[in-house]
Design a protein around this motif. Structure first.
Motif, short mmCIF file in Angstrom:
data_model
loop_
_atom_site.label_atom_id
_atom_site.label_comp_id
_atom_site.label_asym_id
_atom_site.label_seq_id
_atom_site.Cartn_x
_atom_site.Cartn_y
_atom_site.Cartn_z
N ALA A 149 6.78 -16.28 0.39
CA ALA A 149 7.31 -16.53 -0.92
C ALA A 149 6.25 -16.45 -2.07
O ALA A 149 6.35 -15.82 -3.10
N GLY A 150 5.02 -16.98 -1.43
CA GLY A 150 3.83 -17.10 -2.51
C GLY A 150 3.25 -15.78 -2.56
O GLY A 150 3.18 -15.24 -3.75
N GLU A 151 3.40 -14.72 -1.66
CA GLU A 151 3.05 -13.34 -1.64
C GLU A 151 3.99 -12.53 -2.79
O GLU A 151 3.40 -11.87 -3.80
N VAL A 152 5.36 -12.88 -2.57
CA VAL A 152 6.22 -12.37 -3.57
C VAL A 152 5.89 -12.55 -4.96
O VAL A 152 5.89 -11.72 -5.81
N LEU A 153 5.47 -13.78 -5.26
CA LEU A 153 5.33 -14.30 -6.73
C LEU A 153 3.91 -13.74 -7.10
O LEU A 153 3.69 -13.34 -8.17
N VAL A 154 2.92 -13.88 -6.18
CA VAL A 154 1.32 -13.47 -6.67
C VAL A 154 1.23 -11.97 -6.85
O VAL A 154 0.76 -11.72 -7.90
N PHE A 155 2.01 -11.23 -5.80
CA PHE A 155 1.94 -9.94 -6.01
C PHE A 155 3.19 -9.01 -6.93
O PHE A 155 3.36 -8.24 -7.27
N GLN A 156 4.16 -10.20 -7.25
CA GLN A 156 5.27 -9.89 -8.08
C GLN A 156 5.93 -8.58 -7.48
O GLN A 156 6.07 -7.57 -8.14
N LEU A 178 9.79 -9.02 -1.30
CA LEU A 178 10.82 -9.90 -1.10
C LEU A 178 11.93 -9.44 -0.25
O LEU A 178 12.58 -10.17 0.60
N VAL A 179 12.21 -8.21 -0.10
CA VAL A 179 13.03 -7.75 0.90
C VAL A 179 12.34 -7.97 2.23
O VAL A 179 13.16 -8.24 3.04
N TRP A 180 11.03 -7.86 2.53
CA TRP A 180 10.51 -7.96 3.60
C TRP A 180 10.77 -9.42 4.26
O TRP A 180 11.35 -9.88 5.23
N PHE A 181 10.64 -10.46 3.34
CA PHE A 181 10.75 -11.71 3.34
C PHE A 181 12.25 -12.02 3.78
O PHE A 181 12.46 -12.84 4.87
N ALA A 182 13.14 -11.60 3.11
CA ALA A 182 14.54 -11.72 3.38
C ALA A 182 15.09 -11.16 4.77
O ALA A 182 15.71 -11.85 5.60
N VAL A 183 14.42 -10.04 5.38
CA VAL A 183 14.50 -9.44 6.63
C VAL A 183 13.96 -10.29 7.63
O VAL A 183 14.80 -10.86 8.58
N PHE A 184 12.78 -10.76 7.44
CA PHE A 184 12.22 -11.75 8.47
C PHE A 184 12.79 -13.06 8.57
O PHE A 184 13.25 -13.40 9.57
N ALA A 185 13.23 -13.66 7.39
CA ALA A 185 13.93 -14.82 7.43
C ALA A 185 15.34 -14.64 8.28
O ALA A 185 15.64 -15.56 8.93
N THR A 186 15.78 -13.55 8.03
CA THR A 186 17.33 -13.54 8.70
C THR A 186 16.97 -13.21 10.17
O THR A 186 17.68 -13.76 10.86
N VAL A 187 16.03 -12.51 10.55
CA VAL A 187 15.84 -12.59 11.78
C VAL A 187 15.38 -13.73 12.73
O VAL A 187 15.85 -14.17 13.73
N VAL A 188 14.54 -14.87 11.88
CA VAL A 188 14.24 -15.83 12.42
C VAL A 188 15.64 -16.60 12.64
O VAL A 188 15.50 -17.52 13.58
N ALA A 189 16.36 -16.66 11.43
CA ALA A 189 17.35 -17.76 11.47
C ALA A 189 18.30 -17.42 12.63
O ALA A 189 18.93 -18.20 13.32
N MET A 190 18.49 -16.05 13.14
CA MET A 190 19.01 -15.79 14.08
C MET A 190 18.62 -15.94 15.70
O MET A 190 19.03 -16.19 16.72
N PHE A 191 17.16 -15.83 15.50
CA PHE A 191 16.40 -15.90 17.02
C PHE A 191 16.22 -17.48 17.21
O PHE A 191 16.41 -17.41 18.26
N TRP A 203 0.92 -1.29 -0.03
CA TRP A 203 -0.03 -0.07 0.05
C TRP A 203 0.81 1.44 -0.13
O TRP A 203 0.61 1.97 -0.61
N LEU A 204 2.00 1.33 0.96
CA LEU A 204 2.73 2.42 1.07
C LEU A 204 3.75 2.46 -0.26
O LEU A 204 3.95 3.75 -0.68
N ILE A 205 4.37 1.42 -0.33
CA ILE A 205 5.59 1.40 -1.45
C ILE A 205 5.25 0.99 -2.65
O ILE A 205 5.75 1.38 -3.79
N GLY A 206 4.29 0.00 -2.83
CA GLY A 206 4.27 -0.58 -4.08
C GLY A 206 4.91 -1.73 -4.13
O GLY A 206 5.79 -2.12 -3.37
N PRO A 207 4.82 -2.48 -5.42
CA PRO A 207 5.28 -3.65 -5.41
C PRO A 207 7.01 -3.40 -5.81
O PRO A 207 7.73 -4.37 -5.86
N GLY A 208 7.19 -2.42 -6.35
CA GLY A 208 8.62 -1.93 -6.88
C GLY A 208 8.73 -2.56 -8.39
O GLY A 208 7.84 -3.00 -8.95
#
Length: 188
Positions: A117-124, A129-142, A37-42
Motif C-alpha cells: 500500500a505504501g508503494e502504491v502511494l509513494v509511486f502513485q 495497486l492492481v498487483w496489490f489487489a491480486v496478491f491480497a486476493t491470492v493470500v486471502a484464499m491461500f 519499469w515495464l508498464i509504468g505507474p499508469g
C-alpha cells in the motif's frame, strides 16, 4: 557469547535472508519494480493536486516504514520463538504466539500489505495497486485453505486454541495469552 553462539546467530540470519528474497522480497520489491519499469505507474494520480499527491507520498512512506518494521518483527519472532523461517521448507518448529501474533494471526502478511500500500502511494501507481489487489486476493484464499490447515496438522491443540481466540485479519484490541504459555513466553 561463545563462538558457537555466534555461529548459531549467523546461521539463523542466513536462513532468514535465504527465505526473504524469494518470498516477500519478490512480492514487495521485484514484482512492483518490474511493473513500474515495464508498464509504468499508469494514469490517474496526475489529476490530483500537488498537495494531495504530497500527502499521499507521506502516508505511503509511513506505511512502508510501519509495514517493514512489522515484517522484521515477525521474522525475528519466527527465528527466536519458533526456531524457523517464513518458508514452508524451513518453518518454525514451535507455534509463535508472541508480539503481534497475540493480536492477529497473520501480522506478517499485514506488514507485506502495508509495504505494498505504501508503494502504491509513494509511486502513485495504479498498476502496483492492481498487483496489490491480486496478491491480497491470492493470500486471502491461500491462508485459510492451505496455511491454516498445515498449522492445524502441525500444532493441533495449540493452533485450535489460538485460532479460536485470535482473529485472522482484524487485530483484537488486547493481546491473547495462551493457557499453555510457560515462563519462556514473554507475552510481548
Amino acid at each position: 557469547m561463545k563462538s558457537s553462539g555466534w555461529l548459531e546467530v549467523v546461521a539463523m540470519i542466513w536462513r532468514q535472508i535465504r527465505t526473504i528474497g524469494p518470498f516477500p522480497g519478490m512480492v514487495t520489491v521485484v514484482i512492483p519494480g518490474l511493473i513500474l519499469w515495464l508498464i509504468g505507474p499508469g494514469a490517474g494520480f496526475d489529476d490530483l493536486s500537488t498537495a494531495v499527491r504530497a500527502v499521499a507520498i507521506g502516508v505511503g512512506v509511513v506505511l512502508l516504514v510501519l509495514g517493514f518494521g512489522l515484517f522484521v518483527w515477525t521474522v525475528a519472532l519466527f527465528a527466536r520463538r519458533g526456531k524457523g523461517t517464513l518458508a514452508p521448507f524451513d518453518a518454525p518448529t514451535e507455534l509463535v504466539v508472541d508480539g503481534p501474533y497475540r493480536h492477529v494471526r497473520n501480522p506478517m502478511y499485514a506488514g507485506v500489505f502495508a509495504v505494498l500500500a505504501g508503494e502504491v502511494l509513494v509511486f502513485q501507481s495504479w498498476t502496483v495497486l492492481v498487483w496489490f489487489a491480486v496478491f491480497a486476493t491470492v493470500v486471502a484464499m491461500f491462508v485459510p485453505r492451505k496455511e491454516e490447515r498445515w498449522l492445524m496438522d502441525r500444532f493441533p491443540d495449540e493452533y485450535a486454541a489460538y485460532r479460536s481466540h485470535v482473529p485472522r485479519w482484524i487485530p483484537r484490541p488486547t493481546g491473547w495469552t495462551p493457557e499453555y504459555a510457560g515462563p519462556q513466553r514473554s507475552g510481548t
